[in-house]
Design an enzyme around this catalytic site. Sequence first.
Site, PDB file in Angstrom:
ATOM      1  N   ASP A  41      -7.605  65.832  23.109  1.00 52.81           N
ATOM      2  CA  ASP A  41      -7.818  65.414  21.723  1.00 52.81           C
ATOM      3  C   ASP A  41      -7.999  66.619  20.814  1.00 52.81           C
ATOM      4  O   ASP A  41      -8.133  66.463  19.600  1.00 52.81           O
ATOM      5  CB  ASP A  41      -9.054  64.511  21.625  1.00 52.81           C
TER       6      ASP A  41
ATOM      7  N   ASP B  66      -4.511  53.437  17.482  1.00 49.52           N
ATOM      8  CA  ASP B  66      -5.620  52.474  17.509  1.00 49.52           C
ATOM      9  C   ASP B  66      -5.790  51.758  16.157  1.00 49.52           C
ATOM     10  O   ASP B  66      -5.502  52.336  15.114  1.00 49.52           O
ATOM     11  CB  ASP B  66      -6.898  53.279  17.812  1.00 49.52           C
TER      12      ASP B  66
ATOM     13  N   ASP C  19      -4.313  54.271  26.638  1.00 50.53           N
ATOM     14  CA  ASP C  19      -5.520  55.089  26.511  1.00 50.53           C
ATOM     15  C   ASP C  19      -6.612  54.573  27.468  1.00 50.53           C
ATOM     16  O   ASP C  19      -6.544  53.426  27.972  1.00 50.53           O
ATOM     17  CB  ASP C  19      -6.012  55.012  25.057  1.00 50.53           C
TER      18      ASP C  19
ATOM     19  N   ASN D 270     -10.826  55.388  27.479  1.00 51.65           N
ATOM     20  CA  ASN D 270     -11.751  56.253  26.741  1.00 51.65           C
ATOM     21  C   ASN D 270     -13.171  56.371  27.265  1.00 51.65           C
ATOM     22  O   ASN D 270     -14.072  56.746  26.502  1.00 51.65           O
ATOM     23  CB  ASN D 270     -11.785  55.812  25.275  1.00 51.65           C
TER      24      ASN D 270
END
Length: 742
Positions: free
Chosen positions: A550, A369, A480, A482
């Site tokens: 994560d 990111d 991703d 989120n």
Amino acid sequence: MLKFISLAPILLAAPMLVFAQTSNVRFDAGGKVFRLDGGGVSYVFGVNTRGELQQLYWGGRLGAADSFPQAKPMPEWASFDSSYNNTPQEFAGWGAGLFNEPALKVTFADGNRDLVLHYESHVETGHGFDVVLKDIARPIFVTLHYEMDATSGILARSATIENRGADSVTIEQAVAAAWALPAGHYTLNYLTGRWAGEWTLNQEPVLPGARVIESRRGSTGHQANPWFAIQAGDADEDHGGVWFGALAWSGSWRITVEQDQLDAVRVTGGFNPFDFGYVLKAGEKLETPVFYGGYAQDGLGGASRLLHRYELEHILPRTQATAGQAVPKVRPVIYNSWEATEFRVSEAGQMALAEKAAALGVDRFVMDDGWFGQRKDDRAGLGDWYVNKEKFPRGLKPLIDRVHALGMDFGLWVEPEMVNPDSDLYRAHPDWVLHFPGRPESEQRNQLVLNLARPDVKDYVLSFLDKLLAENDIAFLKWDYNRNWSEPGWDQLPPAEQKRVYVAFTENLYAILSELRKRHPKVEIENCSGGGGRVDLGILRYTDEVWPSDNTDPFDRLTIQDGFTYAYTPQVMMAWVTDSPHDLEHQVRVTSIPYRMLSSMQGSLGIGANIANWTPAEMTTAKRLIVAYHEVQPTIVQGALYRLISPRNGSEFSATQTVRADKGQSVVFAFIHSTEKGHSFPTLKLKGLDPAAQYALTSIEGKVSAGTPAAASGAWWMNHGLDFDNGFRGDFQAAAVRLDRK
Ligand code: DGJ
């Protein structure tokens, strides 16, 4: 019923022909019985005397000549439970007094909600059948698809629901399949979690009532995973009958495990009926997801080994380089920048990390990111997929070229389905997000969900990704996702049809991934959703690997990875070595490089630490272990996995073993949480080796006990077992060995 009469000539022509065909798919017209055999499994169902499709058997493989008479519906139980309810139907419509979970529940335009499905016709499809059912009066047709894998006996089931009437019908509930187990005492296994705490294996008795595992979130979810395993009363990790299943759907889903008042156990799984209401217009069809089901005789371990192989051989995508290969290639060892730099990416900083990654022997460098739009933190930029000029004034090319010059390929992070309100995209298209007009739009992580069900949003997402891949030499995308949904409105459609979003969003996601892979057949994709928030057999058809969590703490990872492997192959289980102490929520556990490396080497290895700060000694150790990993990686990630000692329930020890398909190599990992009261590490009795073959032992990390032979038979390693050195003690210790057939 007329159809049955039309089968009579077949019966007359071959009155003694009971399951006499050579394929693993047989239809016995006399008994009106369908039978599928594959691996060690038989699955049998038939048309009962009332015309319903009824399950007859699911379990260990039956004799080739064994036959079944025509199914008879179960009798009524007193006056409170109808025969219709008690009969284990393959796909029961909600009607005629059904109290158990229906497979299909509809509301017709005239208010009628009664649906009773009877056999209509069938065709053989090579590895299975398509069986057509129809309501007893109305033109609702359901085609049940059955396809059994000849090797594993895993059966893929799904349904196509078709409205051949003139008026719309609302589908309130639709499953992919209903599975029935023989009456018995069972333990249910299922996986739950939360962000940074995914993949907890739960085990509980199957009791009267229903256990619902589900997601209402618009995607698979961290909180529960669409997988189950049901052990027979006497089964454990290594022994006994286990029925298992996994649903291939990345949207809202539900699996219900139900034990009814007659102790019958049924499992249904498909679209989550919560807020579903899918309007099927005249002439339209709805395809359900696929629900895969299997049976193993050798416990939970056997069940996961079957699933792993099936995923490798039948689910995971291939790239141009691996097209036609039996299994995909092993994953490159990656470096990922996220935990090192978070949003603070820059050309110089990433190049410096790339130099060190290359020195370690990493194969792929992935910039996470922060590289695009006005992305300085998580408050802005999502949706604006152009390179941030302050961070990369010369664009991405110089970084990509440097990564290539260092001998690695290049990967990039994207989050295509999301938008920050602070973005050019949202300012231009505020109506592109999931929302109900005039209602607040709930942000999570300062972002909103783009309504991928909209054709214009789908086109936008596909075209920016296509452009990104066409203009840059990118080998890999980390995709991703989120947050979960809120306010799931789709105001482009008439109110009655807006709930289609639950199906169309996920179908479009799959369509984009599929098209992207077609246009860029060399590109590989990682599926990530803030860790393991969207892992299922649906998305795994289009993505090569997943980010399970994560949480990269190497001790927590042992249970995370243990749980993950009940349902998914270690091949897709990315596992990074990160810095210690790992900074998740004040966690201050300090662990060594070997412990962290070995924890991650149980899956597809990656490095996610700030290696700029690693000492020469740490670099040397990690480099040595990456070399050792590369040598045995296919055995670890594609071999048969044996969970020798579970890390669950606060276990002091844990160990896994993998065995290559030809039994020529095996790798063992052993971990100590914290030596208690001087306990020695238990002797590991290895599994799955060839008892007659000689295997030489080599240490990858740590020492085995002084008396251990340099080579011994498979029988020795499995019966006598493997002992680690007496000094293998302490806190957060790890050891690994390999065995090679001589
Ligand atoms: C969540 C992912 O799981 C992380 O690995 C990282 O990519 C961040 N998102 C980036 O925002």
